[in-house]
Scaffold this active site. Structure first.
Site, PDB file in Angstrom:
ATOM      1  N   THR A 192     -72.777  55.486 -32.698  1.00 12.14           N
ATOM      2  CA  THR A 192     -73.032  56.590 -31.752  1.00 12.14           C
ATOM      3  C   THR A 192     -73.049  57.900 -32.531  1.00 12.14           C
ATOM      4  OG1 THR A 192     -72.067  55.501 -29.838  1.00 12.14           O
ATOM      5  CG2 THR A 192     -71.902  57.893 -29.881  1.00 12.14           C
ATOM      6  N   GLY A 222     -66.286  52.432 -25.423  1.00 13.80           N
ATOM      7  CA  GLY A 222     -66.555  53.257 -24.244  1.00 13.80           C
ATOM      8  C   GLY A 222     -65.619  53.009 -23.079  1.00 13.80           C
ATOM      9  N   GLY A 275     -66.575  55.409 -30.056  1.00 13.29           N
ATOM     10  CA  GLY A 275     -65.629  54.301 -29.990  1.00 13.29           C
ATOM     11  C   GLY A 275     -65.883  53.416 -28.794  1.00 13.29           C
TER      12      GLY A 275
HETATM   13  N1  LIG Z   1     -70.466  53.548 -30.758  1.00 12.85           N
HETATM   14  C1  LIG Z   1     -69.986  54.073 -29.692  1.00 12.85           C
HETATM   15  O1  LIG Z   1     -69.343  55.083 -29.783  1.00 12.85           O
HETATM   16  C2  LIG Z   1     -70.241  53.369 -28.396  1.00 12.85           C
HETATM   17  C3  LIG Z   1     -70.133  54.208 -27.177  1.00 12.85           C
HETATM   18  N2  LIG Z   1     -68.908  54.971 -27.135  1.00 12.85           N
HETATM   19  C4  LIG Z   1     -70.195  53.323 -25.957  1.00 12.85           C
HETATM   20  O2  LIG Z   1     -69.221  52.661 -25.680  1.00 12.85           O
HETATM   21  O3  LIG Z   1     -71.218  53.272 -25.339  1.00 12.85           O
END
Ligand SMILES: NC(=O)C[C@H](N)C(=O)O
Length: 347
Positions: free
Chosen positions: A198, A252, A250
């Site tokens: 992300t 979600g 992180g």
């Molecule tokens: N890589 C990520 O941060 C994933 C994002 N936070 C989600 O859960 O959609």
């Protein structure tokens, strides 16, 4: 830099990070612009990929910094930096987004202007190269703050944003990753391994305005229609000129449970420094719901931090004509931006 202890079962702190070490002193009328970007909390990153990731985050930070130095707003800078990261297939946003259980891309993004507290978000958007641009248009051109799926796409089209074939955003790497994830579904992959890439940015402009932007493809093999934290203001990010700006990454579902971005902002508001605020919020998420992730934060004085509990989190910052970059704990590279006027010193 000292890590605050986290009351985890390991009995030692495993917050990983880097942060600016001292407060900026400046006359109120001359604010030194700051930008910090992240490329997502992640597992271990190979040496070969590290180079590409370094290139991506430093390019985005420099691009945003030049926008700020040229008098652009914090919103312009975070949007510009995140567009660069969405266009880079190394990251899980825009081109390079991970695939859902049907092998399709569904992206989420949000942006917030700390001056007005206006925000814009999109979720489950598919055939748009830069979801963050649509999120900004939602913020600035509608009376709403969140559009989803078909409505978001129709709105984007009406604003002149090109609609592209979804396949253009799919990378070979993500096709393979989905295949592997499906094959290993019963195996125990850690959250940090799954939830990578992300992207996000926080910025402070010359006029003291703060903003954040966060964009993601979500998590690999997610259910169709799953929306994560990234488009949810308070979870995926928050910005308030009176306090600071935060972008998160992180797991979600864990981030939503603790409203991670707003939690970090709360700690800032209570007088903690950016590093302490980020640590306190991440520590709470880890101990309370066993969630891992990362945070970038800049406060209203320009002090910033990049902190994470995942194995790695590529980050870059630009302030006082210094570009800083890291991926893993203890890794900090510093370059003098003044000596390299190119928006991309790393090619
Ligand atoms: N890589 C990520 O941060 C994933 C994002 N936070 C989600 O859960 O959609």
């Amino acid at each position: 830099m000292t890590d605050i202890p986290c009351s985890s079962h390991s009995g030692h702190s495993d917050h990983r990070s880097y942060s600016s070490s001292k407060s900026s002193q400046f006359p109120p009328e001359i604010v030194q612009p700051v930008i910090v970007v992240h490329g997502g909390g992640a597992g271990s990153i190979s040496k070969e990929r590290s180079e590409r990731v370094r290139h991506g985050v430093t390019k985005a930070a420099l691009l945003g910094y030049h926008i700020l130095k040229d008098g652009g707003s914090a919103v312009d800078a975070v949007e510009g930096a995140v567009v660069a990261l969405e266009d880079d297939p190394e990251f899980n946003a825009g081109h390079g987004s991970v695939l859902n259980e049907d092998g399709q891309i569904e992206m989420d993004a949000s942006i917030m202007d700390g001056k007005s507290l206006n925000s814009g978000a999109v979720s489950s958007i598919k055939s748009i190269a830069n979801p963050i641009k649509v999120a900004r248009l939602v913020m600035e051109k509608t009376n709403h703050s969140f559009l989803t799926d078909r409505g978001a796409t129709c709105f984007a089209k009406s604003m002149g944003i090109p609609i592209i074939p979804c396949e253009k955003l799919v990378t070979e790497r993500n096709v393979k990753r989905l295949k592997k994830e499906k094959a290993e579904k019963s195996a125990c992959m850690t959250e940090a391994d799954k939830n990578t890439g992300t992207v996000g940015a926080v910025a402070l402009d010359k006029h003291g305005n703060l903003a954040y932007a966060t964009s993601t493809g979500g998590i690999i093999n997610k259910m169709v229609g799953r929306v994560g934290d990234s488009p949810c203001v308070g979870s995926g990010g928050y910005a308030d000129n009176d306090i600071g700006a935060v972008s998160t990454t992180g797991h979600g579902e864990s981030i939503i449970k603790v409203n991670l971005a707003r939690l970090a902002i709360f700690h800032l508001q209570q007088g903690k420094k950016p590093q302490e605020a980020a640590d306190a919020a991440l520590c709470y998420m880890k101990t309370r719901v066993k969630g891992l992730g990362g945070i970038i934060v800049v406060d209203k004085s320009g002090e910033w931090a990049a902190r994470w509990t995942s194995v790695s989190m590529p980050w870059a910052s630009a302030k006082d004509d210094k570009l800083q970059f890291g991926i893993v704990p203890g890794m900090v590279h510093i370059t003098d931006i003044g000596k390299n006027k190119s928006p991309n010193p790393c090619i």
